[in-house]
Scaffold this motif. Structure first.
Motif, mmCIF file in Angstrom:
data_model
loop_
_atom_site.group_PDB
_atom_site.id
_atom_site.type_symbol
_atom_site.label_atom_id
_atom_site.label_comp_id
_atom_site.label_asym_id
_atom_site.label_seq_id
_atom_site.Cartn_x
_atom_site.Cartn_y
_atom_site.Cartn_z
ATOM 1 N N ARG A 1 0.827 -1.206 0.000
ATOM 2 C CA ARG A 1 0.000 0.000 0.000
ATOM 3 C C ARG A 1 0.865 1.261 0.000
ATOM 4 N N LEU A 2 1.981 1.206 0.736
ATOM 5 C CA LEU A 2 2.853 2.371 0.724
ATOM 6 C C LEU A 2 3.455 2.569 -0.668
ATOM 7 N N ALA A 3 3.903 1.452 -1.267
ATOM 8 C CA ALA A 3 4.483 1.541 -2.621
ATOM 9 C C ALA A 3 3.469 2.105 -3.603
ATOM 10 N N ALA A 4 2.195 1.740 -3.397
ATOM 11 C CA ALA A 4 1.138 2.183 -4.316
ATOM 12 C C ALA A 4 0.804 3.662 -4.151
ATOM 13 N N ALA A 5 1.293 4.270 -3.075
ATOM 14 C CA ALA A 5 1.024 5.693 -2.860
ATOM 15 C C ALA A 5 2.220 6.571 -3.264
ATOM 16 N N LEU A 6 3.293 5.945 -3.773
ATOM 17 C CA LEU A 6 4.487 6.708 -4.179
ATOM 18 C C LEU A 6 4.351 7.247 -5.599
ATOM 19 N N SER A 7 5.243 8.146 -5.962
ATOM 20 C CA SER A 7 5.215 8.750 -7.303
ATOM 21 C C SER A 7 5.320 7.715 -8.421
ATOM 22 N N LEU A 8 6.104 6.674 -8.208
ATOM 23 C CA LEU A 8 6.320 5.692 -9.268
ATOM 24 C C LEU A 8 5.558 4.392 -8.994
ATOM 25 N N ALA A 9 4.347 4.549 -8.447
ATOM 26 C CA ALA A 9 3.544 3.385 -8.055
ATOM 27 C C ALA A 9 3.331 2.404 -9.216
ATOM 28 N N ASP A 10 3.181 2.944 -10.423
ATOM 29 C CA ASP A 10 2.820 2.088 -11.556
ATOM 30 C C ASP A 10 4.028 1.630 -12.376
ATOM 31 N N VAL A 11 5.211 1.843 -11.867
ATOM 32 C CA VAL A 11 6.425 1.493 -12.616
ATOM 33 C C VAL A 11 7.218 0.468 -11.807
ATOM 34 N N PRO A 12 7.738 -0.572 -12.453
ATOM 35 C CA PRO A 12 8.575 -1.501 -11.681
ATOM 36 C C PRO A 12 9.801 -0.773 -11.127
ATOM 37 N N ASP A 13 10.325 -1.237 -10.010
ATOM 38 C CA ASP A 13 11.513 -0.592 -9.433
ATOM 39 C C ASP A 13 12.642 -0.572 -10.463
ATOM 40 N N PRO A 14 13.511 0.418 -10.395
ATOM 41 C CA PRO A 14 14.624 0.455 -11.359
ATOM 42 C C PRO A 14 15.472 -0.829 -11.266
ATOM 43 N N ASP A 15 15.839 -1.349 -12.434
ATOM 44 C CA ASP A 15 16.783 -2.479 -12.464
ATOM 45 C C ASP A 15 18.199 -1.943 -12.325
ATOM 46 N N LEU A 16 18.428 -0.831 -13.007
ATOM 47 C CA LEU A 16 19.769 -0.252 -13.069
ATOM 48 C C LEU A 16 19.719 1.213 -12.662
ATOM 49 N N PHE A 17 20.599 1.569 -11.721
ATOM 50 C CA PHE A 17 20.778 2.964 -11.303
ATOM 51 C C PHE A 17 22.152 3.401 -11.785
ATOM 52 N N ILE A 18 22.226 4.578 -12.349
ATOM 53 C CA ILE A 18 23.513 5.116 -12.802
ATOM 54 C C ILE A 18 23.712 6.473 -12.144
ATOM 55 N N ARG A 19 24.912 6.694 -11.577
ATOM 56 C CA ARG A 19 25.257 8.046 -11.148
ATOM 57 C C ARG A 19 26.556 8.439 -11.821
ATOM 58 N N THR A 20 26.528 9.509 -12.568
ATOM 59 C CA THR A 20 27.745 10.034 -13.166
ATOM 60 C C THR A 20 28.370 11.031 -12.204
ATOM 61 N N GLY A 21 29.573 11.481 -12.507
ATOM 62 C CA GLY A 21 30.172 12.582 -11.752
ATOM 63 C C GLY A 21 31.022 12.169 -10.560
ATOM 64 N N GLY A 22 31.149 10.859 -10.322
ATOM 65 C CA GLY A 22 32.130 10.399 -9.346
ATOM 66 C C GLY A 22 31.674 10.216 -7.913
ATOM 67 N N GLU A 23 30.567 10.827 -7.498
ATOM 68 C CA GLU A 23 30.136 10.646 -6.109
ATOM 69 C C GLU A 23 29.454 9.287 -5.968
ATOM 70 N N ARG A 24 29.678 8.672 -4.808
ATOM 71 C CA ARG A 24 29.028 7.371 -4.542
ATOM 72 C C ARG A 24 27.942 7.591 -3.506
ATOM 73 N N ARG A 25 26.919 8.303 -3.864
ATOM 74 C CA ARG A 25 25.808 8.491 -2.931
ATOM 75 C C ARG A 25 24.503 8.624 -3.710
ATOM 76 N N ILE A 26 23.404 8.508 -2.941
ATOM 77 C CA ILE A 26 22.075 8.496 -3.536
ATOM 78 C C ILE A 26 21.480 9.906 -3.569
ATOM 79 N N SER A 27 21.980 10.804 -2.706
ATOM 80 C CA SER A 27 21.516 12.200 -2.678
ATOM 81 C C SER A 27 19.992 12.338 -2.684
ATOM 82 N N ASN A 28 19.329 11.515 -1.870
ATOM 83 C CA ASN A 28 17.871 11.636 -1.692
ATOM 84 C C ASN A 28 17.079 11.396 -2.986
#
Ligand code: IPE
Ligand code: IPE
Ligand code: MG
Length: 248
Positions: A168-195
């Motif tokens: 129910r919480l997942a269904a109330a999020l912005s991306l409720a209708d999208v499967p979770d990301p398979d791949l996350f990419i961060r460019t620029g060298g920092e190793r953080r999620i930055s919210n």
């Protein structure tokens, strides 16, 4: 070799497009030149994802914390954003891309807010790729907003407190209708999620590269996807269990 490989292409890729400012600085240019170059990269990466058949692409464009940047930078970013909205939306529409903006829009100008709403309406029926643009977005904002929505449902008697669970919480999020990301990419060298997508990245493969966003072109994305294919996604199970399932 015992390692098994992900067999399906990434259905959902999420990207923190970082490093525009440093890219510009290293060339003796002002930060804004980096943001402009970053827009060109975004266009190329969106096109490439569409061609590859990626189902959803989520781009972190402006975080809830980025409002704290110098006023001049924020103003020029907003101008760039509005210009892109006017210019790129039609082309994306012609390419069958559906656009959606996620984040707290209340801080944006009326012009930008209506531009976002119009673009979403224009492209809402497009079948090819869902492009989520995260603006004024924060992962904590998203979870707090979902909790508020559920609390409202409980207060109104539409939901019992004990019915509040992960789905129910997942269904109330912005991306409720999208499967979770398979791949996350961060460019620029920092190793953080930055919210960024705090809830949705729970089991995402995390790829970090030192390449600055304006330099992250098609082949760099291909490299990230090749790395993704080499990962064994276990979701808490043992490697042997996963191999058994794959060979069944
Ligand atoms: C990312 O690049 C774009 C935005 C956050 C809008 P930065 O502007 O953060 O670039 P660096 O990290 O300063 O190099
Ligand atoms: C993350 O980059 C946000 C976007 C790319 C939109 P930042 O440059 O804001 O992240 P921090 O401040 O280095 O963590
Ligand atoms: Mg940065």
């Amino acid at each position: 070799m015992t390692e098994t490989h992900a067999s399906a292409p990434p259905a959902h890729i999420a990207i923190i497009m970082d490093g525009n400012g440093r890219w510009a600085k290293s060339r003796g240019m002002i930060r804004h030149a980096g943001h402009k170059a970053g827009l060109d990269t975004a266009r190329e990466i969106i096109e490439h994802c569409t061609a590859l058949g990626v189902g959803a692409l989520t781009l972190f464009t402006f975080s809830s914390e980025n409002w704290q940047r110098p006023e001049g930078e924020v103003t020029r970013l907003m101008e760039l954003f509005l210009g892109a909205l006017n210019k790129e939306a039609r082309e994306l529409h012609e390419n069958g891309v559906r656009l959606r903006f996620i984040g707290d829009r209340s801080g944006f100008s009326a012009k930008l807010q209506s531009g976002m709403a119009e673009t979403e309406a224009l492209t809402s029926g497009n079948p090819r790729m869902l492009l989520n643009i995260a603006v004024g977005y924060g992962g904590r904002w998203d979870i707090a907003a979902a909790a508020r929505r559920l609390a409202g449902d409980v207060a109104a008697g539409r939901l019992k407190a004990e019915q509040v669970d992960e789905s129910r919480l997942a269904a109330a999020l912005s991306l409720a209708d999208v499967p979770d990301p398979d791949l996350f990419i961060r460019t620029g060298g920092e190793r953080r999620i930055s919210n960024f997508l705090l809830w949705n990245l729970a089991y995402t493969e995390l790829y970090f590269t030192d390449v600055l966003w304006p330099d992250f072109r098609e082949t760099a994305l291909d490299e990230a996807i090749a790395w993704f294919y080499s990962r064994q996604r276990r979701f808490g199970k043992t490697g042997e269990q996963v191999e058994e399932r794959e060979h069944a």
